[in-house]
Design an enzyme around this catalytic site. Structure first.
Site, PDB file in Angstrom:
ATOM      1  N   GLU A  92     -55.409  46.482 -99.716  1.00 53.61           N
ATOM      2  CA  GLU A  92     -55.199  46.145 -98.319  1.00 53.61           C
ATOM      3  C   GLU A  92     -53.860  46.156 -97.840  1.00 53.61           C
ATOM      4  O   GLU A  92     -52.876  46.426 -98.594  1.00 53.61           O
ATOM      5  CB  GLU A  92     -55.258  44.645 -98.355  1.00 53.61           C
ATOM      6  CG  GLU A  92     -56.870  44.088 -97.764  1.00 53.61           C
ATOM      7  CD  GLU A  92     -56.777  44.503 -96.024  1.00 53.61           C
ATOM      8  OE1 GLU A  92     -56.334  45.381 -95.694  1.00 53.61           O
ATOM      9  OE2 GLU A  92     -57.414  43.711 -95.438  1.00 53.61           O
TER      10      GLU A  92
ATOM     11  N   ASP B 207     -51.320  48.569 -87.280  1.00 54.72           N
ATOM     12  CA  ASP B 207     -51.179  49.063 -85.754  1.00 54.72           C
ATOM     13  C   ASP B 207     -51.433  48.144 -84.897  1.00 54.72           C
ATOM     14  O   ASP B 207     -51.648  46.696 -85.226  1.00 54.72           O
ATOM     15  CB  ASP B 207     -52.457  49.990 -85.560  1.00 54.72           C
ATOM     16  CG  ASP B 207     -53.721  48.766 -85.374  1.00 54.72           C
ATOM     17  OD1 ASP B 207     -53.841  48.101 -86.469  1.00 54.72           O
ATOM     18  OD2 ASP B 207     -54.548  48.811 -84.451  1.00 54.72           O
TER      19      ASP B 207
ATOM     20  N   ARG C  29     -49.292  53.221 -86.751  1.00 52.53           N
ATOM     21  CA  ARG C  29     -49.848  53.387 -87.970  1.00 52.53           C
ATOM     22  C   ARG C  29     -48.751  54.668 -88.792  1.00 52.53           C
ATOM     23  O   ARG C  29     -48.681  54.531 -89.971  1.00 52.53           O
ATOM     24  CB  ARG C  29     -50.967  53.756 -88.179  1.00 52.53           C
ATOM     25  CG  ARG C  29     -52.134  52.875 -87.590  1.00 52.53           C
ATOM     26  CD  ARG C  29     -53.637  53.286 -87.960  1.00 52.53           C
ATOM     27  NE  ARG C  29     -54.618  52.712 -87.281  1.00 52.53           N
ATOM     28  CZ  ARG C  29     -55.256  51.500 -87.628  1.00 52.53           C
ATOM     29  NH1 ARG C  29     -54.950  50.756 -88.787  1.00 52.53           N
ATOM     30  NH2 ARG C  29     -56.099  50.874 -87.046  1.00 52.53           N
TER      31      ARG C  29
ATOM     32  N   LYS D 116     -58.282  50.969 -91.446  1.00 51.30           N
ATOM     33  CA  LYS D 116     -57.546  52.413 -91.766  1.00 51.30           C
ATOM     34  C   LYS D 116     -56.216  51.954 -92.190  1.00 51.30           C
ATOM     35  O   LYS D 116     -55.550  52.889 -92.779  1.00 51.30           O
ATOM     36  CB  LYS D 116     -57.345  52.908 -90.189  1.00 51.30           C
ATOM     37  CG  LYS D 116     -58.762  53.329 -89.673  1.00 51.30           C
ATOM     38  CD  LYS D 116     -58.407  53.803 -88.188  1.00 51.30           C
ATOM     39  CE  LYS D 116     -59.411  53.965 -87.415  1.00 51.30           C
ATOM     40  NZ  LYS D 116     -59.351  53.797 -85.982  1.00 51.30           N
ATOM     41  N   GLY D 117     -55.776  50.612 -92.195  1.00 51.43           N
ATOM     42  CA  GLY D 117     -54.536  50.305 -92.535  1.00 51.43           C
ATOM     43  C   GLY D 117     -53.954  50.627 -93.977  1.00 51.43           C
ATOM     44  O   GLY D 117     -52.682  50.575 -93.803  1.00 51.43           O
TER      45      GLY D 117
ATOM     46  N   PHE E 183     -46.097  39.203 -85.989  1.00 47.98           N
ATOM     47  CA  PHE E 183     -47.041  40.453 -85.761  1.00 47.98           C
ATOM     48  C   PHE E 183     -46.333  41.749 -86.257  1.00 47.98           C
ATOM     49  O   PHE E 183     -45.277  42.176 -85.502  1.00 47.98           O
ATOM     50  CB  PHE E 183     -47.718  40.683 -84.557  1.00 47.98           C
ATOM     51  CG  PHE E 183     -48.797  41.551 -84.491  1.00 47.98           C
ATOM     52  CD1 PHE E 183     -50.010  41.304 -84.862  1.00 47.98           C
ATOM     53  CD2 PHE E 183     -48.535  42.736 -84.275  1.00 47.98           C
ATOM     54  CE1 PHE E 183     -50.924  42.018 -85.018  1.00 47.98           C
ATOM     55  CE2 PHE E 183     -49.632  43.819 -84.201  1.00 47.98           C
ATOM     56  CZ  PHE E 183     -50.978  43.484 -84.788  1.00 47.98           C
TER      57      PHE E 183
ATOM     58  N   ASP F 153     -53.715  38.076 -94.041  1.00 54.18           N
ATOM     59  CA  ASP F 153     -53.364  37.189 -92.975  1.00 54.18           C
ATOM     60  C   ASP F 153     -53.747  35.938 -93.202  1.00 54.18           C
ATOM     61  O   ASP F 153     -53.528  35.079 -93.784  1.00 54.18           O
ATOM     62  CB  ASP F 153     -53.501  38.088 -91.575  1.00 54.18           C
ATOM     63  CG  ASP F 153     -52.829  37.551 -90.491  1.00 54.18           C
ATOM     64  OD1 ASP F 153     -51.881  36.768 -90.642  1.00 54.18           O
ATOM     65  OD2 ASP F 153     -53.631  37.399 -89.344  1.00 54.18           O
TER      66      ASP F 153
HETATM   67  P1  IMP Z   1     -57.336  38.621 -92.317  1.00 53.62           P
HETATM   68  O1  IMP Z   1     -58.557  38.893 -92.530  1.00 53.62           O
HETATM   69  O2  IMP Z   1     -56.893  37.707 -91.085  1.00 53.62           O
HETATM   70  O3  IMP Z   1     -56.495  38.516 -93.588  1.00 53.62           O
HETATM   71  O4  IMP Z   1     -56.636  40.122 -91.781  1.00 53.62           O
HETATM   72  C1  IMP Z   1     -56.359  41.187 -92.126  1.00 53.62           C
HETATM   73  C2  IMP Z   1     -56.427  42.115 -91.217  1.00 53.62           C
HETATM   74  O5  IMP Z   1     -55.816  41.937 -89.893  1.00 53.62           O
HETATM   75  C3  IMP Z   1     -55.559  43.094 -91.735  1.00 53.62           C
HETATM   76  O6  IMP Z   1     -56.101  44.422 -92.585  1.00 53.62           O
HETATM   77  C4  IMP Z   1     -54.959  43.946 -90.698  1.00 53.62           C
HETATM   78  O7  IMP Z   1     -55.814  44.735 -90.089  1.00 53.62           O
HETATM   79  C5  IMP Z   1     -54.967  42.621 -89.407  1.00 53.62           C
HETATM   80  N1  IMP Z   1     -53.591  42.067 -89.343  1.00 53.62           N
HETATM   81  C6  IMP Z   1     -53.292  41.063 -89.897  1.00 53.62           C
HETATM   82  N2  IMP Z   1     -51.731  40.944 -89.350  1.00 53.62           N
HETATM   83  C7  IMP Z   1     -51.484  41.689 -88.770  1.00 53.62           C
HETATM   84  C8  IMP Z   1     -50.176  42.316 -88.364  1.00 53.62           C
HETATM   85  O8  IMP Z   1     -49.118  41.627 -88.252  1.00 53.62           O
HETATM   86  N3  IMP Z   1     -50.097  43.545 -87.938  1.00 53.62           N
HETATM   87  C9  IMP Z   1     -51.246  44.326 -87.822  1.00 53.62           C
HETATM   88  N4  IMP Z   1     -52.363  44.015 -88.290  1.00 53.62           N
HETATM   89  C10 IMP Z   1     -52.727  42.782 -88.897  1.00 53.62           C
END
Ligand code: IMP
Length: 178
Positions: free
Chosen positions: A98, A158, A164, A43-44, A151, A102
């Site tokens: 996106e 969220d 959000r 949803k982000g 974070f 992360d």
């Molecule tokens: P990745 O697959 O590790 O790159 O993570 C992607 C997803 O993790 C993002 O779409 C977010 O939903 C969540 N995420 C990663 N870092 C954060 C943060 O600092 N705050 C909130 N959600 C995060």
């Protein structure tokens, strides 16, 4: 500022200004190509999608996907599709939208999935990038802001489904992360 927020990292004004620039960069990429179908991850990415599309002069369409990561036996992880696209994307240029890259797992896996569905090209635009956390060798093609390893919440991001709605990206007070 929300009472639970310790500091703002990126303001709403900065996001608006950067989104305008990103829209121009993206339009330049598609100058001699078919306009992309934007695929936004729920949803982000919704607030960022809404901000970004306001600044396009080219006609774009958008669709949504919802994925959840699960730990498989592969160390790289994998994603499970919770909501799939409404249409076929065979031969289309896809711009994946996106909120944050992360570890990079989500973008890596979803890009693979979209290519397997027959996309012609998959490019990625992300509001935020946390390069210091990367576990998978993947980069967004268009990045709003590079942020440190903290974070963050707000503008779609969220913490336990909260915050959000905030119109900026910030960090919560330390006691709330306990
Ligand atoms: P990745 O697959 O590790 O790159 O993570 C992607 C997803 O993790 C993002 O779409 C977010 O939903 C969540 N995420 C990663 N870092 C954060 C943060 O600092 N705050 C909130 N959600 C995060």
């Amino acid at each position: 500022m929300h009472q639970d927020v310790k500091k703002i990292i990126v303001s709403g004004k900065e996001i608006e200004a950067r989104s305008k620039e990103l829209a121009k960069e993206i339009e330049t990429h598609y100058k001699d190509k078919d306009a992309p179908l934007l695929v936004a991850l729920l949803k982000g990415s919704i607030p960022f999608l809404a901000e970004l599309i306001k600044h396009f002069e080219i006609d774009v369409e958008y669709d949504f996907m919802d994925v959840s990561s699960y730990e498989g036996t592969e160390s790289i992880g994998d994603v499970r599709i919770l909501k799939d696209l409404d249409q076929s994307i065979k031969g289309l240029n896809i711009l994946l939208v996106e909120d944050i890259v992360d570890t990079g797992r989500t973008v890596h896996e979803v890009t693979k999935t979209l290519m397997n569905k027959g996309a012609q090209e998959v490019k990625v635009v992300s509001l935020l990038d946390k390069p210091s956390r990367r576990l998978v060798d993947v980069e967004a093609d268009f990045v709003g802001f590079e942020i440190p390893n903290e974070f963050v919440i707000g503008f779609g991001l969220d913490f336990n489904e909260k915050y959000r709605q905030l119109g900026y990206v910030g960090v919560l007070k330390d006691e709330l992360y306990q």
